[in-house]
Design a protein around this motif. Structure first.
Motif, mmCIF file in Angstrom:
data_model
loop_
_atom_site.group_PDB
_atom_site.id
_atom_site.type_symbol
_atom_site.label_atom_id
_atom_site.label_comp_id
_atom_site.label_asym_id
_atom_site.label_seq_id
_atom_site.Cartn_x
_atom_site.Cartn_y
_atom_site.Cartn_z
ATOM 1 N N ALA A 47 70.947 17.159 19.711
ATOM 2 C CA ALA A 47 69.727 17.319 20.504
ATOM 3 C C ALA A 47 69.228 18.761 20.416
ATOM 4 N N GLU A 48 67.943 18.908 20.652
ATOM 5 C CA GLU A 48 67.280 20.202 20.468
ATOM 6 C C GLU A 48 67.882 21.303 21.346
ATOM 7 N N ASN A 49 68.093 20.970 22.610
ATOM 8 C CA ASN A 49 68.593 21.984 23.546
ATOM 9 C C ASN A 49 70.093 21.904 23.723
ATOM 10 N N TYR A 50 70.792 21.386 22.735
ATOM 11 C CA TYR A 50 72.223 21.140 22.878
ATOM 12 C C TYR A 50 72.976 22.443 23.141
ATOM 13 N N ARG A 51 73.935 22.355 24.075
ATOM 14 C CA ARG A 51 74.735 23.534 24.382
ATOM 15 C C ARG A 51 76.080 23.421 23.684
ATOM 16 N N CYS A 98 78.385 25.610 30.056
ATOM 17 C CA CYS A 98 77.285 25.443 31.013
ATOM 18 C C CYS A 98 76.099 26.302 30.610
ATOM 19 N N GLU B 139 70.695 13.955 27.266
ATOM 20 C CA GLU B 139 71.098 15.044 26.373
ATOM 21 C C GLU B 139 69.893 15.854 25.920
ATOM 22 N N SER B 140 68.798 15.155 25.587
ATOM 23 C CA SER B 140 67.653 15.909 25.077
ATOM 24 C C SER B 140 66.967 16.696 26.196
ATOM 25 N N THR B 142 68.574 17.832 29.170
ATOM 26 C CA THR B 142 69.426 18.820 29.824
ATOM 27 C C THR B 142 70.336 19.581 28.872
ATOM 28 N N GLY B 143 70.646 18.988 27.723
ATOM 29 C CA GLY B 143 71.537 19.672 26.783
ATOM 30 C C GLY B 143 72.927 19.064 26.732
ATOM 31 N N ASN B 144 73.238 18.167 27.657
ATOM 32 C CA ASN B 144 74.551 17.530 27.644
ATOM 33 C C ASN B 144 74.421 16.072 28.036
ATOM 34 N N HIS B 147 77.917 16.277 31.763
ATOM 35 C CA HIS B 147 77.786 17.388 32.718
ATOM 36 C C HIS B 147 76.511 18.151 32.395
ATOM 37 N N TYR B 148 75.437 17.786 33.120
ATOM 38 C CA TYR B 148 74.106 18.239 32.713
ATOM 39 C C TYR B 148 73.927 19.749 32.821
ATOM 40 N N GLY B 149 74.435 20.339 33.904
ATOM 41 C CA GLY B 149 74.292 21.790 34.069
ATOM 42 C C GLY B 149 72.860 22.249 34.198
#
Lengths: 131, 401
Positions: A47-51, A98, B139-140, B142-144, B147-149
């Motif tokens: 995903a684009e904003n993947y951490r 996070c 996921e797209s 929040t990034g996860n 655990h959205y964070g």
């Protein structure tokens, strides 16, 4: 009367499997050469904003230690480098991804990358330490 | 006929998490049940009191994997309540959207688990296949996946872009279609009806007396919903009604129905939010260092309530001019739904144990805060020890005043 589930079951028999196979270019170094000979599953884009794993720009860091105050897992440690400057050291194996340190950094020297495969035999290996 | 005791758990294939039931059985019938909890205690609240509020947000996410937005949501609301932070309007809407996405995926996960517990695994795969879409959307945004964070005291960390809104509305169309199939299977399939109708009954009287929460109590005919009783975030702007079956029996089938209708309701709420989302800031205080400095000077107590997928989730926080909160107490919805298990199990058959225990959507990891575990050793306290503990606490409280 036909049970409702039977309808969907028969429909499912003629559709492609939903599961994505593990992308071959992501497997550890020693097996990818072997897998390259066979059929390779194309990787699914993250995903684009993947951490994912963090990256750290050592020279840009001003040593304000704001990241240490907000890190929920106590991953970041204060260190002094060779020139006696205040820098940080990160233990990625403990990181919860996070991304709060990225948000709080005033000079934006921390970034998240799309890298997600971090399995290793040694928790303190070079791949899992940022400094 | 003589009575036997049948222990089930703490580790048992029928349960997803460690909990022990001691059933008193007479033949195949269950006469009474004793529930033993405390196998999953992790001391999260104690760990939280050694951290500052921004760090606790991420710790509270880890209380439960499925409610990983509900707990930080409640915690943030508690701190905002204590300090008096005004959350921007746009942040309220984004919080509502993510909370409803969480409800959607949690109820679909539960539907799959319930089908698995009655031994109908094809339905499990049908439902979980459809659940993937909402995880990808999460996921797209929040990034996860889990655990959205995204939660932060005074707003949210990530904004919704135009692209996200399009993706969301497309996903909601997809769910409007696929839910028809899931509802068709769950409400018309003979196997599911046989195993759920008239089993695990929780009467309205018992539900009220034992303070059950969430879909468990709504299926018994009690219209109890924090989103309606005490509207917060964007719920105040829309017309949310508690989902109560017309002729409530309080059996498992009603709980299935309640959750499936709630998924439809979540889709409507997300659609409403997407159409009416205002423009503006997403955070009340953008500088986290300044926010932490402000919070360390703050004093007061606050309560945050949120209707999590499983029921009402409450967090209580006391701040007393210290960097770390003086008290943090989390009450997960499963805690309230443990006692309603007792009337549900009464006179049920042994084969119905898995589906009845799954019918409240238990999350033991959320609820367990009972036994004292120090250095991996479980300790049972006697009267003298408890008295000592009590004196210690009084001293601790006096010091802080």
């Amino acid at each position: 009367m036909i049970p409702p589930m039977l309808k969907y079951l028969i429909k499912q028999l003629f559709t492609k499997p939903f599961t994505n196979l593990f992308p071959a270019n992501r497997v550890p170094n020693d097996t990818s050469a072997f897998l390259a000979k066979g059929k390779i599953t194309p990787p699914i884009p993250v995903a684009e904003n993947y951490r994912g794993k963090l990256s750290y720009e050592h020279d840009k860091c001003i040593g304000c230690y704001s990241c240490i105050r907000v890190c929920p897992a106590n991953v970041i440690k204060a260190v002094t480098d060779k020139d006696g400057k205040r820098k940080i050291k990160m233990d990625v194996s403990k990181c919860t991804f996070c991304g709060q340190c990225i948000d709080v950094c005033p000079v934006k020297c921390l970034h998240s990358t799309p890298e997600f495969l971090l399995a290793d035999y040694d928790k303190k290996s070079k791949n899992l330490t940022l400094e | 006929m003589s009575e036997f005791t049948l222990p089930v758990g703490p580790v048992h294939p029928a349960f997803k998490e460690p909990i022990q039931f001691k059933f008193k059985i007479e033949g195949e019938k269950i006469k009474s049940v004793d529930i033993d909890m405390g196998y999953n205690h992790r001391g999260i609240e104690r760990a939280g009191m050694k951290r500052n509020p921004v760090q606790i947000i991420y710790l509270s996410e880890r209380i439960c994997g499925i409610c990983s937005f509900s707990h930080p949501f409640s915690f943030s609301r508690a701190v905002e309540n204590a300090v008096g932070i005004e959350v921007p309007e746009r942040a309220h809407y984004i919080r509502t959207i993510i909370a409803e996405l969480e409800r959607l995926h949690s109820h679909l996960l539960w539907a799959g688990v319930a089908a698995h517990e009655i031994g109908f695994d094809t339905v499990l795969y049908l439902v979980w296949k459809n659940r993937e879409k909402v995880m990808d959307i999460c996921e797209s945004i929040t990034g996860n996946r889990v655990h959205y964070g995204v939660m932060m005291i005074g707003g949210v960390r990530r904004d919704l872009t135009e692209e996200h809104c399009q993706k969301l509305s497309k996903a909601m169309e997809y769910y409007n279609e696929t839910l028809t199939a899931i509802e068709d299977v769950f409400l018309n399939e003979k196997t599911i009806k046989m195993r759920t109708q008239g089993i695990g009954i929780l009467s309205k009287k018992d539900a009220l007396a034992l303070s059950a929460v969430g879909p468990t109590v709504r299926a018994s005919g009690v219209p109890k919903d924090v989103r309606v009783d005490q509207p917060y975030a964007a719920y105040a702007d829309m017309d949310v009604k508690p989902i109560v079956p017309e002729k409530a029996n309080g059996d498992i089938f009603d709980r299935v129905w309640c959750r499936l209708v709630e998924v439809r309701q979540s889709i409507q709420i997300i659609d409403f939010c997407l159409q009416n989302i205002p423009k503006g800031d997403t955070l009340a205080e953008k500088n986290i260092v300044k926010l932490l400095a402000d919070l360390s000077q703050a004093e007061g107590e606050g309560i945050g309530r949120h209707e999590a997928p499983r029921g009402e989730c409450t967090h209580y926080v006391v701040l007393n001019k210290q960097p770390n909160p003086f008290t943090w107490k989390a009450r997960a919805p499963t805690y309230n739904n443990v006692l309603p298990w007792v009337p549900m199990f009464k006179d049920a058959e042994i084969a119905d144990i898995p589906i009845i225990s799954a019918s409240i959507d238990p999350c033991i990891a959320c609820a367990d805060r009972v036994t004292i575990v120090e250095n991996n050793k479980t300790k049972t306290l006697n009267k003298i020890d408890l008295h000592k503990k009590s004196i210690e606490k009084s001293k601790r409280l006096k010091k802080c005043q």
